[in-house]
Design an enzyme around this catalytic site. Structure first.
Site, mmCIF file in Angstrom:
data_model
loop_
_atom_site.group_PDB
_atom_site.id
_atom_site.type_symbol
_atom_site.label_atom_id
_atom_site.label_comp_id
_atom_site.label_asym_id
_atom_site.label_seq_id
_atom_site.Cartn_x
_atom_site.Cartn_y
_atom_site.Cartn_z
ATOM 1 N N ARG A 161 -5.876 -7.419 -12.172
ATOM 2 C CA ARG A 161 -6.341 -8.432 -12.357
ATOM 3 C C ARG A 161 -7.763 -8.261 -13.092
ATOM 4 O O ARG A 161 -8.305 -7.246 -12.816
ATOM 5 C CB ARG A 161 -6.819 -9.509 -11.263
ATOM 6 N N LYS A 165 0.923 -1.123 -0.106
ATOM 7 C CA LYS A 165 -0.126 0.067 0.196
ATOM 8 C C LYS A 165 0.701 1.117 0.057
ATOM 9 O O LYS A 165 0.529 2.314 -0.679
ATOM 10 C CB LYS A 165 -0.709 -0.117 1.280
ATOM 11 N N GLU A 215 -3.561 8.066 7.593
ATOM 12 C CA GLU A 215 -4.337 9.179 6.582
ATOM 13 C C GLU A 215 -5.620 9.616 7.223
ATOM 14 O O GLU A 215 -6.336 9.024 8.119
ATOM 15 C CB GLU A 215 -4.315 8.812 5.386
ATOM 16 N N HIS A 250 -16.119 -6.072 4.032
ATOM 17 C CA HIS A 250 -15.191 -5.914 3.087
ATOM 18 C C HIS A 250 -15.448 -6.946 1.709
ATOM 19 O O HIS A 250 -14.496 -7.240 0.740
ATOM 20 C CB HIS A 250 -13.630 -5.782 3.249
HETATM 21 C C1 MV4 Z 1 -10.580 4.442 4.032
HETATM 22 C C2 MV4 Z 1 -11.812 4.751 4.355
HETATM 23 C C3 MV4 Z 1 -12.178 5.951 4.811
HETATM 24 N N1 MV4 Z 1 -11.052 6.935 4.876
HETATM 25 N N2 MV4 Z 1 -9.441 5.321 3.961
HETATM 26 C C4 MV4 Z 1 -11.299 -0.470 3.581
HETATM 27 C C5 MV4 Z 1 -10.630 -1.190 2.564
HETATM 28 C C6 MV4 Z 1 -9.353 -0.933 2.229
HETATM 29 N N3 MV4 Z 1 -9.156 -0.969 0.740
HETATM 30 C C7 MV4 Z 1 -9.735 0.823 2.141
HETATM 31 N N4 MV4 Z 1 -10.929 0.922 3.065
HETATM 32 C C8 MV4 Z 1 -11.252 2.277 3.548
HETATM 33 N N5 MV4 Z 1 -10.327 3.136 3.500
HETATM 34 C C9 MV4 Z 1 -10.068 6.355 4.402
HETATM 35 N N6 MV4 Z 1 -8.841 7.395 4.329
HETATM 36 C C10 MV4 Z 1 -12.759 3.891 4.377
HETATM 37 C C11 MV4 Z 1 -12.356 2.352 3.962
HETATM 38 C C12 MV4 Z 1 -13.717 1.441 4.120
HETATM 39 C C13 MV4 Z 1 -14.085 0.818 2.890
HETATM 40 C C14 MV4 Z 1 -13.657 1.193 1.454
HETATM 41 C C15 MV4 Z 1 -14.238 0.691 0.329
HETATM 42 C C16 MV4 Z 1 -15.371 -0.276 0.506
HETATM 43 C C17 MV4 Z 1 -15.680 -0.637 1.583
HETATM 44 C C18 MV4 Z 1 -15.271 0.077 2.778
HETATM 45 C C19 MV4 Z 1 -15.748 -0.328 4.133
HETATM 46 C C20 MV4 Z 1 -15.180 0.075 5.318
HETATM 47 C C21 MV4 Z 1 -14.233 0.929 4.980
#
Ligand code: MV4
Length: 671
Positions: free
Chosen positions: A296, A120, A204, A239
Site C-alpha cells: 500500500r 510472514k 530466527e 510498533h
Molecule cells: C526482528 C527484530 C530483531 N531481529 N527480527 C518488530 C515488528 C516486526 N514486523 C518485526 N520486528 C522485529 N523483528 C529479528 N530477527 C526486531 C524487531 C523489532 C522492530 C523492528 C522494526 C521496527 C521496530 C521494532 C521494534 C522492536 C522490535
C-alpha cells in the site's frame, strides 16, 4: 495492458490521507467521491470531495471497513477506481478482488500480491526463492516442538519466535537460551492463537540493535519497476512510528543501491503493481534482511516525495491508468533530507495513551517548500475514540539532515493545538535530543532514551502566568489595538473584571488541578501601545509591561523581553511557548452585584469606517434610536438602540476604522 481512463475515484478512507489523495486527484482533473461515517459528517475529506456518501455508524467496522457498502457506493456513483489509502481496506485481498470483478480499478497491487505478503512465512519462502536476504531462521511447515527446538538450537541465541500471522509486533518472543525455548514457544503460540486464530510460528536469529530501513518501490503494468530510495523508521514506540526520515543517515551509496535492487527483486517476485514498501532490518555491520512488504501507500510516503520531488499519489493513478512509470531508475535521485513527525492526540505523561476531545484551536507553522502539513482536521473538529489518534503529519525538508532537523524543531514550536493533549512537546524534545541529532538510531531508540523525555512543565511557569495575566488585562481594559470581537468585551466577560476605585483586579487561573491567583495593578504606561502593570503572584511582585497582537503576547519583565503565543476562547486561555502549552481557565471570581445590570454592548456588524456618531457619553436613548453610522463596501449601516439605554462610553469617532465585531458603544440597559 490497455490504458484505462480514470475520471472518478472513490476514496475508501478518511482523515489526512483521504484529503491528501483528493488534492492530487482533483489537480489531475479527476472527480472525487468521499465516504463517511456518522462521526465524519462534516469532516474535511467530505468537504473537499466532489460528492460524499454516508456509509454507516462511527465504528470502523460499521463504516470504513464495510467492503460491501463501499463497493456499492463505488458502483452507484459511477467511480472508475477506488483508492484505499492506508489501513482499513488497503491490504484486503478480497476487497481488491471484488473491485476488479466489478470493473472498478483498485489503486493498489493485484489480489495475489496482497495475499502473498499476508503471511510472514509464505512471504519469506517467496523471498528466499527470489534470492532476497533473510535473517537466518526456520519458517517451515513442521511445527512440532522437537523440530522447532532443534532449529532454534541450530540458529543459536538470542533468538526470536514470531507468529507467522502476526503484525504490529504482536506475537513475538525473544528467547535468551535453549532452556527457555519451550516456555516461550508455548506462550507465543497461545498469544498467536487468541490474537490471530493461527498459532503457526517461525524462528530466527534475533538482531539486538537493528534499524528499520524500508525501500519505496513502484511497478507499472508494463513490467517496469523502480525504487525511490529508502526511509529510516527506527524511532518507534509499541510498533507505532513516531519520526521517519529520508534518506537513512549514514547509508552508503553502495548499500542503498543493493537494498534498492533487492527491493525491486522482491516486488517482481510477487508480480507487483503500484506503490509498495519493502521493509528491512539493517544491522550495524551493513548487512540487511527482508522483514516484510507493505502492499500500500504508507503514512510516511511524504518524506520520499520531498527528497525525490515527486507526487506518489499521482504516480499511483498514472500506473493504475495502465501507463508506464513516469521516470526510469537513472532519472531518479535524492535531493536533500526530509523528516516526518506524526502528531498524535496522546498523553506523554500518561503512558502515551490516546486522548480525545475537541480541537479548540489549531495554529500551523508557515507552510512553504520546507514545511508541509498533511492533516484532515480543522479547529472545532473532534478527535474521537473510533479512529487512529494521529491528527496531522508535519513534514520538513532541507538541504541536509542537520538543517532539516532544525526546520523540524522550528515548525514544532509553531504547531499549536489546544483542547486536547498531544505529543508535540515530546516530538520537540526528541528532535532536540543529542542521540537523535547524532543519528545514533536503532529500533530500541525510544526505550533506551525513555527517561530523557520527561516533560518539565513547571519550569518557568511564572513567565507563563505573567504573560497570561497581561493578556487578560489587555483584553479586559479594552486597549483599542486589541479590541476585535464582542466576546472579548469586559462586559460580556465574567472573569473577574470590575471597575474599582483603587484600580486593582484579581485574576484567578485554573491550571490542571490548581487555582492560581494574580493581583494586577495598573502602572503608568511608557508608550502608547504598551501597557504597564504590577502583578502579584505567590507573594512576589513583578513589574510587567507589554502588548498583545496577532495571537502573540510581548512581555517585558524588568527589562527581560520575551514573546509567547496564545489562543483565547471565552474563559479558556492557552499559552504556547516553545513546543509546550499551558491550558488555563479563567475562574469566575466576580461578585453577583456586578451582574445585576444587563450589559449587551453594541458592536460592529462588519469591518468598516465610522461615518457618523449621533450620541455622546451619558446620553439617554430610546429603543430604535440611531446611535452610530458605519460604512463598509459602499454600504451604510446604522447602529440602533435595541432598547432604552444609557450611553456609558462611545469608543470610536468619525473616520475610525473598526474590525468586524469590535465593540462600538458601551451601554447600560435601563430597566
Ligand atoms: C526482528 C527484530 C530483531 N531481529 N527480527 C518488530 C515488528 C516486526 N514486523 C518485526 N520486528 C522485529 N523483528 C529479528 N530477527 C526486531 C524487531 C523489532 C522492530 C523492528 C522494526 C521496527 C521496530 C521494532 C521494534 C522492536 C522490535
Amino acid at each position: 495492458m490497455a490504458t484505462i481512463n480514470i475520471n472518478k475515484i472513490l476514496i475508501a478512507n478518511r482523515g489526512e490521507i483521504a484529503c491528501r489523495i483528493i488534492r492530487t486527484a482533483q489537480r489531475m482533473g479527476i472527480e472525487c467521491v468521499a465516504v463517511y461515517s456518522d462521526a465524519d459528517r462534516s469532516a474535511q475529506h467530505v468537504l473537499l470531495a466532489d460528492e460524499a456518501w454516508h456509509i454507516g455508524d462511527a465504528p470502523a467496522k460499521e463504516s470504513y471497513l464495510r467492503a460491501d457498502v463501499i463497493l456499492d457506493v463505488a458502483k452507484r456513483s459511477n467511480a472508475d477506481a477506488v483508492h484505499p489509502g492506508y489501513g482499513f481496506l488497503s491490504e484486503n485481498a478480497e476487497f481488491a478482488d471484488a473491485c476488479a470483478k466489478n470493473q472498478i480499478k483498485f489503486i493498489g497491487p493485484p489480489k495475489a500480491a496482497i495475499e502473498a505478503m499476508g503471511s510472514k512465512s509464505e512471504a519469506k519462502n517467496i523471498m528466499h526463492k527470489a534470492g532476497v536476504p533473510l535473517v537466518q531462521g526456520y519458517h517451515g511447515e513442521d511445527q512440532s516442538e522437537q523440530r522447532l527446538q532443534q532449529e532454534a538450537d541450530k540458529i543459536g541465541y538470542p533468538l526470536l519466535i514470531k507468529a507467522t500471522a502476526g503484525g504490529g509486533g504482536k506475537g513475538m518472543r525473544v528467547v535468551e537460551s535453549s532452556a527457555d525455548f519451550i516456555d516461550a514457544l508455548n506462550s507465543c503460540k497461545r498469544e498467536a492463537k487468541s490474537s490471530f486464530g493461527d498459532d503457526k510460528v517461525l524462528v530466527e536469529k534475533y538482531l539486538t540493535k537493528p534499524r528499520h530501513v524500508e525501500i519505496q518501490v513502484f511497478a507499472d503494468s508494463l513490467n517496469n519497476a523502480v525504487h525511490l530510495f529508502e526511509r529510516d523508521c527506527s524511532v518507534q514506540r509499541r510498533h507505532q512510528k513516531v519520526i521517519e526520515e529520508a534518506p537513512a543517515p549514514g547509508l552508503s551509496e553502495d548499500i542503498r543501491d543493493k537494498m534498492g535492487q533487492v527491493a525491486i527483486t522482491a516486488a517482481r517476485a510477487i508480480g507487483y503493481e503500484g506503490a509498495g514498501t519493502v521493509e528491512f532490518l539493517y544491522d550495524e555491520d551493513g548487512s540487511f534482511y527482508f522483514m516484510e512488504m507493505n502492499t500500500r501507500l504508507q503514512v510516511e510516503h511524504p518524506v520520499t516525495e520531498k527528497i525525490t520531488g515527486l507526487d506518489l499519489v499521482e504516480w499511483q493513478i498514472t500506473v493504475a491508468n495502465g501507463l508506464p512509470l513516469p521516470l526510469s531508475q537513472q532519472q531518479l535521485s535524492i535531493n536533500g533530507h526530509a523528516f516526518e513527525a506524526r502528531i498524535y492526540a496522546e498523553d506523554p505523561n500518561n503512558n502515551y495513551l490516546p486522548t480525545t476531545g475537541q480541537i479548540t484551536h489549531l495554529g500551523l507553522p508557515a507552510l512553504n517548500e520546507n514545511v508541509r502539513v498533511d492533516s484532515g482536521i480543522v479547529a472545532g473538529d473532534n478527535v474521537s475514540v473510533y479512529y487512529d489518534p494521529m491528527i496531522a503529519k508535519l513534514i520538513v525538508w532541507d538541504k541536509d539532515r542537520t538543517s532539516a532537523l532544525a526546520r523540524l524543531r522550528g515548525a514544532l514550536k509553531d504547531f499549536h493545538v489546544a483542547g486536547l493533549t498531544t505529543n508535540i512537546e515530546f516530538l520537540h524534545q526528541l528532535a532536540s535530543h543529542k542521540a537523535f541529532n547524532d543519528a545514533d538510531l536503532d529500533t530500541h531508540f525510544l526505550e533506551k532514551h525513555d527517561g530523557d523525555f520527561t516533560l518539565e512543565r513547571e519550569q518557568n511557569e511564572t513567565e507563563i502566568l505573567l504573560a497570561a495575566s497581561l493578556q487578560v488585562m489587555m483584553q479586559q481594559s479594552a486597549v483599542p489595538a486589541n479590541r476585535t470581537i464582542d466576546a472579548d468585551s469586559p462586559w460580556n466577560d465574567h472573569t473577574g473584571w470590575r471597575l474599582n476605585e483603587d484600580n486593582f483586579h484579581v485574576i484567578d487561573f485554573a491550571l490542571n488541578d490548581r487555582v492560581i491567583s494574580v493581583t494586577a495593578h495598573f502602572r503608568d504606561s511608557n508608550t502608547r501601545c504598551t501597557q504597564a502593570f504590577s502583578f502579584e503572584l505567590d507573594g512576589k511582585t513583578y513589574p510587567v509591561s507589554g502588548y498583545v497582537d496577532n495571537n502573540k503576547i510581548h512581555l517585558n519583565i524588568e527589562g527581560h523581553q520575551s514573546v509567547v503565543s496564545y489562543a483565547r476562547e471565552n474563559n479558556r486561555l492557552v499559552i504556547f511557548r516553545n513546543a509546550a502549552n499551558w491550558q488555563l481557565e479563567l475562574v469566575d471570581n466576580s461578585v453577583s452585584e456586578d451582574d445585576t445590570k444587563s450589559q449587551a454592548n453594541l458592536s460592529a456588524p462588519m469591518p468598516g469606517t465610522v461615518i457618523d456618531v449621533l450620541v455622546k457619553n451619558g446620553d439617554q436613548v430610546e429603543e430604535g434610536q440611531a446611535l452610530m453610522v458605519m460604512e463598509a463596501m459602499k454600504m451604510e449601516h446604522t447602529i440602533k438602540a435595541h432598547q432604552s439605554l444609557t450611553v456609558k462610553e462611545v469608543l470610536y469617532q468619525v473616520g475610525d476604522l473598526v474590525d468586524d465585531g469590535a465593540e462600538l458603544i458601551v451601554v447600560e440597559e435601563n430597566s
